[in-house]
Design an enzyme around this catalytic site. Structure first.
Site, mmCIF file in Angstrom:
data_model
loop_
_atom_site.group_PDB
_atom_site.id
_atom_site.type_symbol
_atom_site.label_atom_id
_atom_site.label_comp_id
_atom_site.label_asym_id
_atom_site.label_seq_id
_atom_site.Cartn_x
_atom_site.Cartn_y
_atom_site.Cartn_z
ATOM 1 C CD GLN A 1 -17.973 41.897 -15.628
ATOM 2 O OE1 GLN A 1 -18.002 41.097 -14.712
ATOM 3 N NE2 GLN A 1 -17.364 43.056 -15.523
ATOM 4 N N GLY A 2 -21.485 43.729 -18.297
ATOM 5 C CA GLY A 2 -21.535 44.377 -19.610
ATOM 6 C C GLY A 2 -20.143 44.805 -20.015
ATOM 7 C CB ALA A 3 -18.958 46.598 -22.989
ATOM 8 C CD GLU A 4 -17.818 51.602 -21.145
ATOM 9 O OE1 GLU A 4 -17.569 52.237 -20.103
ATOM 10 O OE2 GLU A 4 -17.116 51.641 -22.160
ATOM 11 C CB ALA A 5 -21.891 48.944 -16.295
ATOM 12 C CE LYS B 1 -25.038 50.895 -17.021
ATOM 13 N NZ LYS B 1 -25.779 51.355 -18.199
ATOM 14 C CG ASP C 1 -25.405 51.831 -27.119
ATOM 15 O OD1 ASP C 1 -25.347 51.291 -28.239
ATOM 16 O OD2 ASP C 1 -25.025 51.256 -26.078
HETATM 17 N N1 LIG Z 1 -33.597 49.398 -15.109
HETATM 18 C C1 LIG Z 1 -33.519 48.157 -15.604
HETATM 19 N N2 LIG Z 1 -34.539 47.305 -15.426
HETATM 20 C C2 LIG Z 1 -34.472 46.044 -15.904
HETATM 21 N N3 LIG Z 1 -33.418 45.538 -16.568
HETATM 22 C C3 LIG Z 1 -32.362 46.351 -16.784
HETATM 23 C C4 LIG Z 1 -32.353 47.696 -16.312
HETATM 24 N N4 LIG Z 1 -31.187 48.245 -16.648
HETATM 25 C C5 LIG Z 1 -30.487 47.291 -17.297
HETATM 26 N N5 LIG Z 1 -31.182 46.148 -17.398
HETATM 27 C C6 LIG Z 1 -30.749 44.894 -18.053
HETATM 28 O O1 LIG Z 1 -29.339 44.820 -18.061
HETATM 29 C C7 LIG Z 1 -28.813 44.853 -19.382
HETATM 30 C C8 LIG Z 1 -27.565 45.716 -19.448
HETATM 31 O O2 LIG Z 1 -27.876 47.025 -18.980
HETATM 32 P P1 LIG Z 1 -27.275 48.317 -19.685
HETATM 33 O O3 LIG Z 1 -27.642 48.302 -21.113
HETATM 34 O O4 LIG Z 1 -27.689 49.495 -18.881
HETATM 35 O O5 LIG Z 1 -25.733 48.075 -19.454
HETATM 36 P P2 LIG Z 1 -24.537 47.802 -20.467
HETATM 37 O O6 LIG Z 1 -25.040 47.625 -21.850
HETATM 38 O O7 LIG Z 1 -23.648 46.793 -19.878
HETATM 39 O O8 LIG Z 1 -23.893 49.137 -20.243
HETATM 40 P P3 LIG Z 1 -22.886 49.863 -21.189
HETATM 41 O O9 LIG Z 1 -23.599 50.000 -22.496
HETATM 42 O O10 LIG Z 1 -22.671 51.118 -20.443
HETATM 43 O O11 LIG Z 1 -21.723 48.940 -21.267
HETATM 44 C C9 LIG Z 1 -29.958 45.401 -20.229
HETATM 45 O O12 LIG Z 1 -29.889 44.945 -21.563
HETATM 46 C C10 LIG Z 1 -31.180 44.858 -19.505
HETATM 47 O O13 LIG Z 1 -31.417 43.512 -19.866
HETATM 48 MG MG LIG Z 2 -26.746 48.107 -22.972
#
Ligand SMILES: Nc1ncnc2c1ncn2[C@@H]1O[C@H](COP(=O)(O)OP(=O)(O)OP(=O)(O)O)[C@@H](O)[C@H]1O
Ligand SMILES: [Mg+2]
Lengths: 184, 229
Positions: free
Chosen positions: B16-20, B35, B137
């Site tokens: 669970q990320g901040a946005e996704a 995602k 970012d």
């Molecule tokens: N294509 C990919 N292949 C492997 N691991 C990935 C991939 N995309 C994302 N991840 C893993 O998931 C984590 C979170 O992904 P991402 O940075 O895209 O989302 P987020 O930071 O939650 O999004 P946002 O910044 O929009 O809130 C990354 O740090 C990485 O560890």
């Molecule tokens: Mg990220």
């Protein structure tokens, strides 16, 4: 056509609902002699299949991704073309111009190699029927590697950066064809 | 059927990320990541939809643009613009954040290998900047060292990317964000920052000079702000 030459793949039209199943059967034909006649039969509807210029397909996965996008568009009433077969061909293209896309990726008058695909043909009967109309040789899909033409592919997808080679071109092609509606 | 799959998503892999929300999945037989940008209850529904769509679009455009100039980013396999879902190639390997920390055991080699990583990273950033793309970012969590090979760096998370009218100031901010992120996340990493800037300058001298000048000004502003605030 010997059985086992064509391959049937399961598709995933909805990422959250894997009970919605569809499938696609693919077969590669070489030394095709009647491409022009096949085009006629596609036009009249006598053949209902996607017949694609095999030299423009770098690997099967990318073809599956396009096939899956087509069934997804179909399931959501968002097709750009009139049939699933045409939608598959359109989905292979980086362009949003429908007739350009069908002309570039669909079987041409003088095509010698064809990648043929039919939806929902788990038993293989549709492909068998189709194969009878193609004057050519069905070969295993692995043979695609010998047929895909890097130069033509670069041109079709307008990929010119010198750092993009045979090793990483499929990534860019996938992104381009799958996301074409979102980038312009 | 020659190939069939059971379920697409691996529910235990939820991140669970901040946005996704991110899941590991298998898409048409390939390891992939799903995602999904989820809606936030506190945001007005229309605004929420518009924001999620804008981020998804930014991510898609960013990946396209990066790949076009030969900068590695995950291939996109599937898009659902209604539900704000992206399925993309799963890049195997540690995030740059984990990779940098894992190098610490390697006392002697560490310095050299990390410097190589920094140069590669700086070069990749310079290439996207040269094409008019700002990542938006840049942190060490938003890059993956594929198979642990620093020469095979992939950039991810382009949700805040923009590629409209881009000036040297924007590029400087992009680098400044990264510099600050590295300082905040990793100790004793000045040599990585130096290597990044060297790698950046080596791609295009003119862009390098203009952006370095901006970066110095931005740092100064940041320091003043720190002193006041
Ligand atoms: N294509 C990919 N292949 C492997 N691991 C990935 C991939 N995309 C994302 N991840 C893993 O998931 C984590 C979170 O992904 P991402 O940075 O895209 O989302 P987020 O930071 O939650 O999004 P946002 O910044 O929009 O809130 C990354 O740090 C990485 O560890
Ligand atoms: Mg990220």
């Amino acid at each position: 056509m010997s059985p086992g030459v064509s391959r049937c793949y399961e598709l995933q039209p909805d990422p959250y609902d894997y009970t919605q199943r569809r499938a696609i059967r693919i077969c590669l034909f070489v030394d095709v002699e009647n491409a022009s006649e096949l085009r006629g039969k596609l036009r009249t509807g006598e053949i209902d299949a996607a017949l694609v210029r095999a030299e423009l397909i770098i690997e099967p996965f990318l073809f599956l991704a396009a096939a899956n996008k087509a069934v997804y568009q179909y399931a959501h009433n968002r097709m750009s073309t009139r049939s699933l077969a045409a939608e598959l061909i359109y989905s292979l293209s980086p362009s949003r111009n429908i007739s350009d896309s069908l002309n570039t990726f669909g079987v041409a008058e003088n095509s010698r190699t064809i990648l043929a695909a039919v939806y929902d043909d788990e038993k293989g009967s549709k492909m068998k029927k189709l194969a009878k109309q193609i004057k050519g040789r069905a070969v295993p899909l692995d043979y695609l590697k010998e047929i895909s033409n890097f130069k033509l592919i670069r041109r079709a997808y307008k990929i010119y950066d010198p750092s993009i080679t045979l090793d990483n071109i499929d990534e860019e092609i996938l992104t381009r064809m799958i996301t074409k509606e979102c980038i312009s | 059927m020659n190939t069939a799959y059971n379920s697409l998503l691996d529910p235990d892999s939820l991140r669970q990320g901040a946005e996704a929300k991110l899941y590991d999945c298998v898409y048409l037989g390939k390891p992939a990541i799903l995602k999904e940008r989820f809606s936030k209850k506190y945001r007005h529904e229309e605004l929420d939809k518009r924001l999620n769509f804008a981020r998804l679009r930014a991510e898609i455009r960013g990946i396209n643009k990066a790949q076009q100039v030969g900068v590695k980013a995950p291939a996109i396999y599937f898009v659902d613009t209604n539900r704000h879902i992206l399925i993309m190639e799963r890049v195997e390997g540690p995030t740059a954040k984990d990779w940098i920390e894992s190098q610490r055991q390697r006392a002697e080699e560490e310095f050299k290998v990390q410097a190589k990583f920094g140069e590669v990273l700086g070069g990749e950033i310079a290439k996207i900047h040269l094409s008019g793309l700002i990542h938006g970012d840049l942190t060490t969590s938003n890059m993956i060292v594929k198979n642990g090979d620093p020469g095979n760096l992939h950039l991810i998370d382009f949700g805040l990317a923009n590629s409209g009218k881009v000036i040297a100031e924007d590029k400087g901010v992009d680098l400044y964000v990264l510099e600050r992120a590295i300082q905040a996340t990793h100790i004793n990493c000045e040599h990585i920052v130096d290597a990044i800037l060297n790698g950046y300058k080596s791609v295009n001298a003119k862009q390098g000079e203009a952006v370095m000048a901006r970066l110095i000004a931005i740092r100064l502003r940041g320091r003043k702000r720190d002193m006041v605030g």
